[in-house]
Scaffold this motif. Sequence first.
Motif, mmCIF file in Angstrom:
data_model
loop_
_atom_site.group_PDB
_atom_site.id
_atom_site.type_symbol
_atom_site.label_atom_id
_atom_site.label_comp_id
_atom_site.label_asym_id
_atom_site.label_seq_id
_atom_site.Cartn_x
_atom_site.Cartn_y
_atom_site.Cartn_z
ATOM 1 N N GLN A 277 37.759 25.995 11.938
ATOM 2 C CA GLN A 277 37.353 26.376 10.595
ATOM 3 C C GLN A 277 38.177 25.639 9.541
ATOM 4 N N SER B 89 40.970 32.741 19.355
ATOM 5 C CA SER B 89 40.938 32.595 17.903
ATOM 6 C C SER B 89 41.736 31.397 17.423
ATOM 7 N N LYS C 160 39.394 28.537 17.146
ATOM 8 C CA LYS C 160 38.395 28.787 16.106
ATOM 9 C C LYS C 160 39.009 28.663 14.716
ATOM 10 N N ILE C 161 40.238 29.135 14.551
ATOM 11 C CA ILE C 161 40.906 29.005 13.252
ATOM 12 C C ILE C 161 41.097 27.536 12.901
ATOM 13 N N GLN D 208 38.346 36.142 9.415
ATOM 14 C CA GLN D 208 37.996 37.057 10.503
ATOM 15 C C GLN D 208 38.666 36.630 11.803
ATOM 16 N N TYR D 209 38.700 35.322 12.051
ATOM 17 C CA TYR D 209 39.372 34.825 13.270
ATOM 18 C C TYR D 209 40.871 35.108 13.214
ATOM 19 N N ARG D 210 41.455 34.977 12.034
ATOM 20 C CA ARG D 210 42.881 35.291 11.896
ATOM 21 C C ARG D 210 43.133 36.776 12.166
ATOM 22 N N SER E 158 36.702 31.102 23.519
ATOM 23 C CA SER E 158 36.821 32.434 22.927
ATOM 24 C C SER E 158 38.073 32.660 22.089
ATOM 25 N N SER F 106 36.970 32.170 8.835
ATOM 26 C CA SER F 106 38.337 31.840 9.234
ATOM 27 C C SER F 106 39.247 33.055 9.108
ATOM 28 N N ASP G 171 41.301 38.641 14.145
ATOM 29 C CA ASP G 171 41.149 38.818 15.596
ATOM 30 C C ASP G 171 42.423 38.404 16.333
ATOM 31 N N LYS G 172 43.001 37.290 15.918
ATOM 32 C CA LYS G 172 44.235 36.829 16.566
ATOM 33 C C LYS G 172 45.374 37.820 16.320
#
Length: 480
Positions: free
Chosen positions: A261, A254, A257-258, A124-126, A252, A122, A128-129
């Motif tokens: 998660q 984020s 995905k966040i 890592q997704y943050r 795709s 989570s 990326d965003k």
Amino acid sequence: MKKSIIIILLLFGVFAQAQNKKWTLKECVVYALENNISVKQSELDIEIADIEKLTAKGNFIPSLNAGAGVSENTGLSFNPITNNAQTTTFLSASGSINMGYTLFDGLRNIRQLQRADISKLSSQYRLDKMKDDISLFVANGYLTVILNKANLEVLRSQNDVTKEQIQRTQELVDAGSLPRGDLLEIRATDASEQQSIINAENNIQISLISLAQLLLIKDYENFDIEDEGYDIVDASIADKDISEILAKAKESRSEIKIAEQSVELAEMDLKIAKGANLPTLSAFFGYNTRYANTPGFIQQVDPNNPTVTQQIGTVQGTGQAVISEFPNTFAVEVAADPFIDQLYQNDGIGYGLNLNIPILNGFNTKGSIQRSKVSLERSKFQLEQAELDLESTVYQAYVDAKGALKSYEAAKLALESQQLAYNYAKERYDVGLTNAFDFSQSKLRFDNSKIELNRAKYDYIFKLKVLELYFGIPATELKF
């Protein structure tokens, strides 16, 4: 001497080149991603997640603790070796090693490790965003500088035309072909354009400073960007169906995905809370030893009178005394045993199992489970809301890109029309069929149409790149 001069010239050339460096958009984006404070904070969140994972792994390792102590006692104290009360001064020491291991704790250790993995993902997704957002901010700031520079170029180019018209009008006025008022009108137009040029130069400096601040670059005076070669590239993304773009975004982006998660984290928290209802089984092992420097006592037989006779009872019925002999001993003080010997003589071990069965704890476990259930439902709603927000955002970006394209195409047509109108007005003015005011108004409309075309162009480029980001193209791979 010649070598020194050459070295100085080379260093000066390198310094001058560094001073004149012009940043490309990709360089700005990469630099921002490496130095932006918000990005660094998000990277720290990943480090925290790694620490949480390390802690979760540590729960599977036995605990091991060692202890030691030394003390000196004066007065009435209990001897740690003999456990007898003594009035004396003695030195004592003790040491211990204890180990514990949790055999079963309702699977909470396993759940904590799984949760740590989800938490890191989570984070890592943050990150990326955050990088996507920073890239967009940089791209927007960069394109703003390019737009301002393009507008300045338009203003300067048209002002050159105005200056030519001033010279031409001056000649016609001197020849008596045009009234002096036309010359004053053209000079007023020149003054207005000069003011617009100054404002445009200020806008460039302000936009460059804003971009430098976003990049955390403090050398505002020497900061500049590469303002050539940026055009509309790969517009095919706008031709795709909105459903295809939306599906790619959900896959795709984020934001989704966040939220996903967060749901998994809430589910894991619920499992951890339920694990508190299960028994906990743990094992332990301990070793301890002690030392004291107090003298000991032994019983020694009196060589002069080795035995004594004592009555040990009576015969039932007759009352006759029962006599027996015992060794005649007396206490003899001896020195304390050596330190190493006492460590072996006085050591001991302990081991066993502990079983803890939860029965009632003031509804704390039940309350924790209920809170975890509420958090899970909230995270599910947040996921649903994130999907709706993304869908709305993608539709908006798609419509904005389509609208920006139409605006750009309309601006091109408007420029073509204003170009023809300006050429016609110029021809009429040159032969004296129109006055300077009408000509200046036509020229003003022509200048504004050029500026509007620039605005529409870079607005379309930016919105096109936003749409590409939602289609899953990484920010560092966007083409301009």
